[in-house]
Write an enzyme that holds these catalytic residues in place. Structure first.
Site, PDB file in Angstrom:
ATOM      1  N   GLU A 278       0.826  -1.206   0.000  1.00 35.66           N
ATOM      2  CA  GLU A 278       0.000   0.000   0.000  1.00 35.66           C
ATOM      3  C   GLU A 278       0.868   1.268   0.000  1.00 35.66           C
ATOM      4  OE1 GLU A 278      -4.379  -0.241   1.692  1.00 35.66           O
ATOM      5  OE2 GLU A 278      -3.069   0.566   3.231  1.00 35.66           O
ATOM      6  N   HIS A 299       6.351 -27.333  -0.297  1.00 35.05           N
ATOM      7  CA  HIS A 299       5.583 -28.405  -0.914  1.00 35.05           C
ATOM      8  C   HIS A 299       4.479 -27.853  -1.805  1.00 35.05           C
ATOM      9  CE1 HIS A 299       7.460 -31.565   1.666  1.00 35.05           C
ATOM     10  NE2 HIS A 299       7.747 -30.476   2.357  1.00 35.05           N
ATOM     11  N   LYS A 414     -14.104   1.169  -3.511  1.00 27.58           N
ATOM     12  CA  LYS A 414     -15.123   1.587  -2.538  1.00 27.58           C
ATOM     13  C   LYS A 414     -16.222   2.373  -3.234  1.00 27.58           C
ATOM     14  CE  LYS A 414     -11.964   2.046   1.364  1.00 27.58           C
ATOM     15  NZ  LYS A 414     -11.272   3.014   2.199  1.00 27.58           N
TER      16      LYS A 414
HETATM   17  O1  PA5 Z   1      -3.095   1.607   6.133  1.00 29.58           O
HETATM   18  C1  PA5 Z   1      -4.168   2.163   5.940  1.00 29.58           C
HETATM   19  O2  PA5 Z   1      -4.298   3.384   5.984  1.00 29.58           O
HETATM   20  C2  PA5 Z   1      -5.414   1.350   5.692  1.00 29.58           C
HETATM   21  O3  PA5 Z   1      -5.119   0.002   5.567  1.00 29.58           O
HETATM   22  C3  PA5 Z   1      -6.408   1.534   6.818  1.00 29.58           C
HETATM   23  O4  PA5 Z   1      -5.792   1.177   8.024  1.00 29.58           O
HETATM   24  C4  PA5 Z   1      -7.663   0.698   6.607  1.00 29.58           C
HETATM   25  O5  PA5 Z   1      -8.246   1.041   5.395  1.00 29.58           O
HETATM   26  C5  PA5 Z   1      -8.663   0.914   7.740  1.00 29.58           C
HETATM   27  O6  PA5 Z   1      -9.005   2.258   7.839  1.00 29.58           O
HETATM   28  P1  PA5 Z   1      -9.696   2.836   9.135  1.00 29.58           P
HETATM   29  O7  PA5 Z   1      -8.755   2.717  10.268  1.00 29.58           O
HETATM   30  O8  PA5 Z   1     -10.003   4.264   8.796  1.00 29.58           O
HETATM   31  O9  PA5 Z   1     -10.955   2.033   9.360  1.00 29.58           O
END
Ligand code: PA5
Length: 426
Positions: A278, A299, A414
């Site tokens: 990410e 394996h 989303k």
């Molecule tokens: O690393 C990130 O920013 C994302 O993975 C968020 O942690 C994830 O989308 C969850 O978001 P939130 O904490 O707003 O629910």
């Protein structure tokens, strides 16, 4: 505390050729001046964390341990993976701790959610809901369901002492709900994004509730912060690792495979995949982070790694001393032919599997392999390791000229989903 052996395709001359970039980027991290600079709070967090909040977390966690049998941690992505990774790595997959920790809020799966809710029926459970935005749909739906079940079981008033929320200090629907209901809340600081938040209340509350020494974890991170601030590429293994990653990507190895020899560390790999995937996977750049648990996956994926399309390099986390060990017993008949291992520990066998596999992959498969050695895995070394990777990730992304702290691509699914679900405004 940790040692790093880099693969043999990168040499000191190449590493040192990155010196100017590393000096420039390290300054950007320290002075908080690069892209995404308002999300660099994690860099000094091991010394800047809110000491009072940590004390409150420990007290509340003890209350949960004393009054409940189960803690349900409700979150997704960065609001979930770190706690789960640390919990499994430290307590194991068959934890004998008195508090059971269950995860929810990380999926829409009706099967999973229905089974967890069924399992919780009639049991004494508390909830830790974690969401920075306070609006993440997976987490919100699960929390609504958990809250409904809890209130049905113990009543609305008693539920207030069983719900703990970690969210933004002022904004978001979850914060509004907490203010209204009077739940205990912990802060996910403005300048720390989800995937860099494991050492904040996001990770610390569930880990403290599970009996893990969070002071030691923060101490490990503090040590790492001191160790990895240097721009001396002969010494700073964190930046050596980041430089190696950049070199691999530019030299035909777009996939980094994280490897452990402990199934209980597979969630560490999941955390790493999120952190790097990410943070770096933008503008058609970045390494693809993959993972495998050996010897199990030897394996399955082992064949591809040894002999398939040569796209990957490995980063192996090798823990030298396991917490538990098992001796292989003698058998009079020896029909399984295992008496040659009689009296040997499984740790010994696991290490030989590591050594044999490393040789096979490097010498025969020509797969570049890096090894991170840890003497043992405890709260302190894990805190150190988390910080090591976060700092390496920031350096890696900046070497690619990428903002490590946003995730614009995640929003597109989303929008489509909300449109299909009929959410107002989509
Ligand atoms: O690393 C990130 O920013 C994302 O993975 C968020 O942690 C994830 O989308 C969850 O978001 P939130 O904490 O707003 O629910």
């Amino acid at each position: 505390m940790i040692k790093l052996a880099l693969n043999d395709q990168i040499n000191e001359e190449v590493i040192n050729s990155y010196k100017d970039d590393v000096v420039r980027i390290n300054k950007m991290i320290n002075e908080k001046s690069g892209p995404g600079n308002d999300y660099l709070g994690w860099a000094d967090w091991p010394i800047n964390y809110d000491k009072e909040e940590v004390e409150r977390i420990k007290r509340d966690a003890q209350y949960v341990r004393d009054h409940f049998n189960i803690l349900v941690v409700c979150g997704i992505g960065g609001s979930y993976l770190g706690a789960r990774a640390a919990l499994e790595a430290l307590n194991g997959l068959k934890s004998d701790d008195k508090l059971e920790v269950i995860f929810m809020g990380q999926t829409f799966s009706p099967n999973y959610v229905a089974q967890v809710l069924e399992y919780l029926k009639g049991k004494k459970f508390a909830i830790n809901v974690i969401s920075k935005s306070g609006t993440t749909t997976e987490t919100s739906i699960s929390f609504r369901l958990l809250k409904e079940l809890l209130e049905k079981q113990i009543g609305k008033e008693a539920s207030k002492k069983a719900i703990y929320a970690t969210t933004d200090k002022a904004r978001g629907a979850l914060k509004t709900l907490c203010n209204q209901e009077g739940y205990a809340t912990y802060v996910l600081p403005d300048d720390i994004g989800g995937r860099y938040s494991v050492l904040t209340a996001v990770g610390l509350f569930p880990l403290a509730a599970a009996g893990i020494d969070i002071d030691a974890m923060l101490e490990g991170a503090k040590e790492a912060r001191e160790a990895y601030n240097s721009t001396d590429l002969n010494k700073n293994i964190c930046y050596r690792y980041a430089v190696m990653r950049d070199y691999m990507l530019r030299h035909g190895k777009p996939v980094e495979m994280y490897v452990t020899y402990e199934p209980q560390m597979s969630q560490i790999s999941e955390w790493l995949k999120q952190l790097f995937g990410e943070s770096e996977g933008k503008e058609k750049k970045g390494l693809f982070p993959a993972s495998a648990t050996f010897s199990t996956d030897l394996h399955s994926l082992g064949q591809f790694i040894q002999d398939g399309t040569p796209v990957l390099f490995e980063t192996i986390i090798n823990v030298l001393e396991p917490r538990y060990d098992v001796k292989i017993p003698h058998d009079d008949e020896d029909l399984d032919g295992l008496n040659y291992l009689e009296g040997k520990d499984l740790a010994f066998v696991n290490q030989k599997a590591f050594e044999g596999t490393l040789k096979a992959h490097v010498e025969d498969g020509h797969v570049p392999c890096n090894v991170i050695y840890l003497d043992k895995l405890d709260a302190k070394s894990l805190g150190h390791l988390f910080y090591f990777f976060m700092r390496a990730c920031a350096m890696s992304a900046y070497l690619l000229d990428i903002n490590p702290f946003n995730q614009p691509g995640v929003e597109i699914y989303k929008k489509n989903m909300f449109h299909l679900l009929g959410k107002k405004g989509y």
